[in-house]
Design an enzyme around this catalytic site. Structure first.
Site, PDB file in Angstrom:
ATOM      1  N   TRP A 176       0.843  -1.203   0.000  1.00  0.00           N
ATOM      2  CA  TRP A 176       0.000   0.000   0.000  1.00  0.00           C
ATOM      3  C   TRP A 176       0.878   1.254   0.000  1.00  0.00           C
ATOM      4  CZ3 TRP A 176      -0.465   4.202   3.207  1.00  0.00           C
ATOM      5  CH2 TRP A 176      -1.591   5.012   3.008  1.00  0.00           C
ATOM      6  N   HIS A 177       2.008   1.177   0.710  1.00  0.00           N
ATOM      7  CA  HIS A 177       2.873   2.356   0.809  1.00  0.00           C
ATOM      8  C   HIS A 177       3.585   2.667  -0.496  1.00  0.00           C
ATOM      9  CE1 HIS A 177       2.233   1.662   5.098  1.00  0.00           C
ATOM     10  NE2 HIS A 177       2.484   2.943   5.227  1.00  0.00           N
ATOM     11  N   GLY A 178       3.797   1.670  -1.297  1.00  0.00           N
ATOM     12  CA  GLY A 178       4.464   1.970  -2.558  1.00  0.00           C
ATOM     13  C   GLY A 178       4.882   0.717  -3.278  1.00  0.00           C
TER      14      GLY A 178
END
Lengths: 478, 311
Positions: free
Chosen positions: A323-325
Site C-alpha cells: 500500500w505504501h508503494g
C-alpha cells in the site's frame, strides 16, 4: 496545496469565513462549499487528476446504490467496484513495478522481456481516497450502512480536503452522519482544533522538516558514514516520519474540528509501544484497522487455525507494505513487521499490552522501559528498508552500521545542534499525554493566560526554529 | 464566536510583531547576503562576482581615496557567479541599490571572463541565465532593515540562524557592514591545498565546459557602466587568481583583455588588470584572495585610482 504553505493559510481563512458567516444557514450549501473547496485544494496539485477523483467518486456512489438495491447481483457489483478501485490503483501505482519485476524474473530464466512502462505520475492521495471508496461499498455490502442518496454528501465524504491526500482513512459509518448533521459553532471544539493544528505544525515544520536534510544526506552517503552516524540517521528518520505523518494528521484533524467535524484518530504515541502488536494499534490506526476489518477478518482472521492465521497475517502485512508503494523495500518492511508480529500471535501475547501506559506513575517500570526500547529498535530496523531507495542501499546501510568505524575522528559538526533538545522536549510532552490526546497537555494549564503563553511560545518556536521550505509530506507519495 | 475570532487574530499579530523585532538581530553572521539588503542605498560601490566580494575591502579603498573623494563610503555589492554576473538581474539590483542624488560616486567593476559568460544552450538567452529566479531576481526590496522580503523569500535556513551563528567560536565567514565578505577559513597549507584542488576541479569540470561568451552579458556590462557613469567615476578591475585558473580563462576567452580594453576605451574608463602579478598574492582556494592579499590589492586599486586622478 500544502498545509505548510501560505496559500493554505489564505485558503483556510476564506473557506472558514464563507462556511460560518455566509453559508451557515443551510447545511446543503455548507456541504457544497466544502466540496468545491476540496476540489480547489486538490486541483492545486494537478487539476487533471481531479477528473480521476470525480470519476472514482461517481462510480463508487453508483455501485453503493446498486449493491443496496439488488440482492441478486450484489456480489457482482461489489466485485466491479473492487476491480474499479484496485484497477485505478493498479494502473497508476503498481503497473510499472509489477511489469518491471516480471520482466526481471523472466530475464533471470533467460527469457528476454522488455516491459512497456506507463511512466505516469502518481496522483496525490490516490491510495487514501480509493480506500475511502472501498470501505464504503464493503460496508454497504455487509449491511453495516445504508448507501448515501445525496451525491454531494458522498462526495464530501470521499474528498473532504483535510483528509483527502493523506488521511486519516475515514469510514462511512463514522463520517457520513457528521456530514448530514447540522453543525453548530463550538468554541471548545474550535480551540481544540487550533491546538491540534499548532502541535501538528510544530511537529512538521520544526522537527520533521529540520531532520529531513540530515536524514537525506546520511542515507545518500551511507557508504562513507561511521556507524554512529548511521544509527543517528535511522533514529532521526523514525522521528522524521512520525512527526511528518502524525503532524499532517494533527493538522487535518484540527482543520476538520474548525469546520465542526471529528476525524478518526490516527496515532497514539506509537514509539511508547511495549510490543509490535501495540505499535500497530498506535501507528497509522486508520490504515491498520482498515486492513483488519476489510482484509484480515474476511480472510478468516485467527479463527480458522494457526496456519491460516499466520498466512493471513503475512498477507495483511504484505499488502500493508505494498500500500505504501510499489517497491521491494516496502514489501520487505511489511514482511519484517509480520515477522515481528507472528511470535506474539502464536504465543497469544498480541493483546497483552492494551491497557494504559504507566497510569499510576510518571515513569514506566523497568520492564515497560525495556519493552518500549526493544520495540523501538525493531521498528527502527524496519524503517531502514522503508527509507532506503532500494534493497541494495538498505543492506549496505545495515552492513555499514556493523562494519564501519563507530565514530569518525574528524570533527562532527552536527547541523542544527539544538535539534536533540527540541526533540527531547517534544517526547517529554508526548509522554505527558501518553494516555490522552495532545489537548490534555494544553488544558493542563488551567489559567487561560498561561495557556495562551504556551501557545505563543510554541508559535515562536515554530517561527524561529522551523524550516519554511514548503517541504511536502512524506505520505503524499502513497 | 466573536471571542474566538478576536483571539485567533491576536496571535498572528503578536507573531508578526515578534518576528519584526527578532529580525533586527540579523547581522553579518546570519548568512552571506542578508546584510547587503538591510543597508541603505549607496553612492560608491564595488561590483562583480565572489572574487570581488571577498577580495576588495571597502575600508581600505576609503582610507586611500578619502583625500580625492572626500566623504567616500565604499560598499561592496558583489555576490557570486551564480547571482551577479552582468545581466538584467544584476543590473536591476544595482539600480535598486544606487543612491542617485548623492553627488559624485565611485564604482569599481570587477570583470572576469566568467562574468560575461553564460551557461545556457544559447548563452544570449537572458531568460535562462543562472541568476534568474534566485536571490537578486526574487527580491523586491534591497534597502530595508529588517529586510522581511529577503527573510520570507530568500532566507532558506531556520530563522534561529539569524542569531545562532555568531555563537560559533570559529565562524567560516563574516559579512561586514560595508559589504565585504570575509572568509575566516583555516589558512594552513594543507587546508589551502585541499580547497584549491576542489576549486580547480570545479573550474575544470563545471565552469569551463559549461560557460560560453555571452554578448548579452557584455551588453549589460556596458549598460552598467553607462548607468554608473551618470552618477560618478567608473573603474574596471580584473583580480588575480592562481595561474592554473587564469590559464583556463585564457583558453576560454583569449580575447578577453582586448574586449574589456575596447569597452574601457569606448566609455573612457580606466581598466586595471592584476593577472600579471598573480604569483605575488595568496589565495583562500586558488580563485579568491586571502585577507592580507585582498588588503594589498585593495590598496593597489585605490592607489591606481588616485594616480589616475592626479594625472
Amino acid at each position: 496545496m500544502l498545509f505548510n504553505s501560505i496559500y493554505f493559510a489564505f485558503f483556510l481563512v476564506i473557506v472558514y469565513s464563507l462556511y460560518w458567516f455566509l453559508f451557515n444557514k443551510r447545511l446543503s450549501v455548507q456541504n457544497c462549499l466544502l466540496l468545491v473547496a476540496s476540489y480547489v485544494f486538490y486541483g492545486f496539485w494537478d487539476w487533471r487528476f481531479l477528473l480521476l477523483l470525480c470519476l472514482s467518486t461517481i462510480i463508487d456512489y453508483g455501485f453503493g446504490i446498486a449493491i443496496y438495491n439488488t440482492e441478486k447481483r450484489k456480489k457482482l457489483f461489489l466485485w466491479l467496484s473492487i476491480v474499479n478501485n484496485l484497477g485505478i490503483l493498479g494502473v497508476f501505482k503498481y503497473y510499472d513495478f509489477f511489469a518491471t519485476s516480471f520482466a526481471a524474473f523472466l530475464n533471470y530464466f533467460g527469457f528476454h522481456a522488455n516491459p512497456g512502462l506507463l511512466n505516469i505520475a502518481l496522483p496525490v492521495g490516490i491510495s487514501f481516497y480509493t480506500f475511502h471508496g472501498l470501505s464504503y461499498v464493503f460496508d454497504i455490502y455487509r449491511n453495516k450502512i445504508l448507501p448515501e442518496k445525496n451525491f454531494i454528501n458522498y462526495a464530501v465524504f470521499v474528498c473532504f480536503f483535510p483528509l483527502l491526500v493523506a488521511g486519516p482513512i475515514e469510514r462511512a459509518w463514522h463520517f457520513l452522519p457528521q456530514i448530514k448533521q447540522e453543525r453548530k459553532f463550538s468554541y471548545r471544539k474550535s480551540v481544540q482544533g487550533l491546538q491540534l493544528m499548532l502541535w501538528g505544525f510544530f511537529k512538521k515544520i520544526v522537527i520533521a522538516d529540520s531532520l529531513s536534510p540530515i536524514v537525506h544526506s546520511i542515507f545518500r552517503d551511507n557508504a562513507n558514514q561511521p556507524g554512529f552516524f548511521l544509527i543517528t540517521g535511522v533514529i532521526y528518520f523514525s522521528i522524521q516520519i512520525y512527526c511528518d505523518f502524525s503532524g499532517y494528521t494533527d493538522i487535518a484533524r484540527g482543520t476538520a474540528k474548525l469546520f465542526g467535524f471529528e476525524l478518526l484518530i490516527n496515532f497514539r504515541f506509537p514509539y511508547f509501544s511495549r510490543d509490535i502488536a501495540e505499535f500497530w494499534r498506535r501507528w497509522h490506526i486508520s490504515l491498520s484497522s482498515w486492513f483488519r476489518d476489510y482484509l484480515y477478518i474476511p480472510l478468516g482472521g485467527s479463527k480458522e487455525g494457526t496456519k491460516k492465521a499466520v498466512i493471513n497475517i503475512l498477507i495483511v502485512f504484505l499488502f500493508s507494505g505494498l500500500w505504501h508503494g510499489a517497491h521491494w523495500t516496502f514489501i520487505v518492511w511489511g514482511l519484517l513487521h509480520a515477522l515481528y508480529f507472528l511470535p506474539l500471535l502464536l504465543l497469544k501475547k498480541n493483546r497483552d499490552n492494551t491497557g494504559p501506559l504507566a497510569p499510576h506513575s510518571f515513569l514506566p517500570s523497568l520492564r515497560e522501559t525495556l519493552n518500549i526500547l526493544w520495540t523501538y529498535i525493531l521498528v527502527c530496523f524496519a524503517w531502514i528498508f522503508f527509507r532506503a531507495d532500494n534493497m541494495t542501499q538498505a543492506f549496505q546501510y545495515i552492513k555499514g552500521i556493523f562494519t564501519h568505524p563507530f565514530y569518525a575522528t574528524e570533527s562532527f559538526d552536527p547541523p542544527m545542534y539544538y535539534l536533540p533538545f527540541i526533540i527531547g522536549i517534544f517526547f517529554f510532552v508526548e509522554w505527558l499525554c501518553r494516555n490522552h490526546d495532545i489537548e490534555f497537555f494544553f488544558f493542563k494549564f488551567k489559567k487561560s493566560y498561561t495557556r495562551h503563553a504556551v501557545y505563543l511560545f510554541i508559535l515562536f518556536i515554530i517561527v524561529v526554529f522551523g524550516s519554511f521550505r514548503e517541504n511536502t509530506f512524506i505520505y503524499f507519495q502513497f | 464566536m466573536k471571542r474566538f475570532i478576536y483571539k485567533v487574530v491576536a496571535f498572528p499579530i503578536a507573531l508578526i510583531v515578534f518576528f519584526y523585532l527578532y529580525a533586527f538581530l540579523g547581522d553579518g553572521y546570519s548568512d552571506e547576503y542578508y546584510l547587503r539588503f538591510t543597508s541603505p542605498k549607496q553612492s560608491a560601490m564595488i561590483l562583480g562576482i565572489s572574487r570581488a566580494a571577498q577580495g576588495i575591502q571597502p575600508a581600505i579603498i576609503d582610507s586611500v581615496l578619502s583625500t580625492v573623494y572626500p566623504g567616500i563610503d565604499m560598499y561592496n555589492f558583489a555576490f557570486s557567479l551564480g547571482l551577479s554576473a552582468y545581466g538584467p538581474v544584476y543590473y536591476r539590483a544595482i539600480q535598486q541599490k544606487l543612491k542617485e542624488d548623492a553627488g559624485k560616486g565611485v564604482f569599481i567593476l570587477e570583470v572576469t571572463p566568467w562574468s560575461i559568460c553564460a551557461a545556457p544552450a544559447n548563452p544570449n538567452d537572458s531568460s535562462a541565465f543562472e541568476e534568474e529566479g534566485r536571490v537578486l531576481d526574487q527580491l523586491h526590496f534591497f534597502n530595508m532593515n529588517p529586510n522581511i522580503d529577503y527573510l520570507f523569500n530568500c532566507y532558506s535556513s531556520p530563522y534561529i540562524n539569524l542569531v545562532i551563528n555568531k555563537l560559533d567560536e570559529h565562524p567560516f565567514s563574516l559579512l561586514h557592514n560595508d559589504g565585504w565578505f570575509e572568509i575566516k577559513a583555516p589558512m594552513d597549507s594543507l587546508a589551502i591545498a585541499n580547497r584549491t584542488e576542489g576549486m580547480i576541479y570545479l573550474y575544470q569540470n563545471d565552469f569551463y565546459p559549461r560557460f560560453e561568451f555571452s554578448s548579452k552579458r557584455l551588453e549589460y556590462l556596458e549598460a552598467t557602466i553607462a548607468l554608473l557613469q551618470q552618477h560618478g567615476d567608473v573603474y574596471l578591475v580584473r583580480l588575480p587568481a592562481i595561474a592554473k585558473i587564469l590559464q583556463m580563462e585564457k583558453q576560454k576567452m583569449p580575447q578577453f583583455d582586448i574586449i574589456i580594453n575596447t569597452v574601457a576605451k569606448k566609455y573612457n574608463v580606466p581598466y586595471y588588470s592584476f593577472i600579471d602579478s598573480c604569483n605575488s598574492f595568496s589565495y583562500v582556494d586558488g580563485a579568491h584572495l586571502e585577507k592580507k592579499s585582498g588588503c594589498r590589492v585593495s590598496t593597489d586599486i585605490a592607489n591606481l585610482i588616485k594616480g589616475s586622478l592626479s594625472n
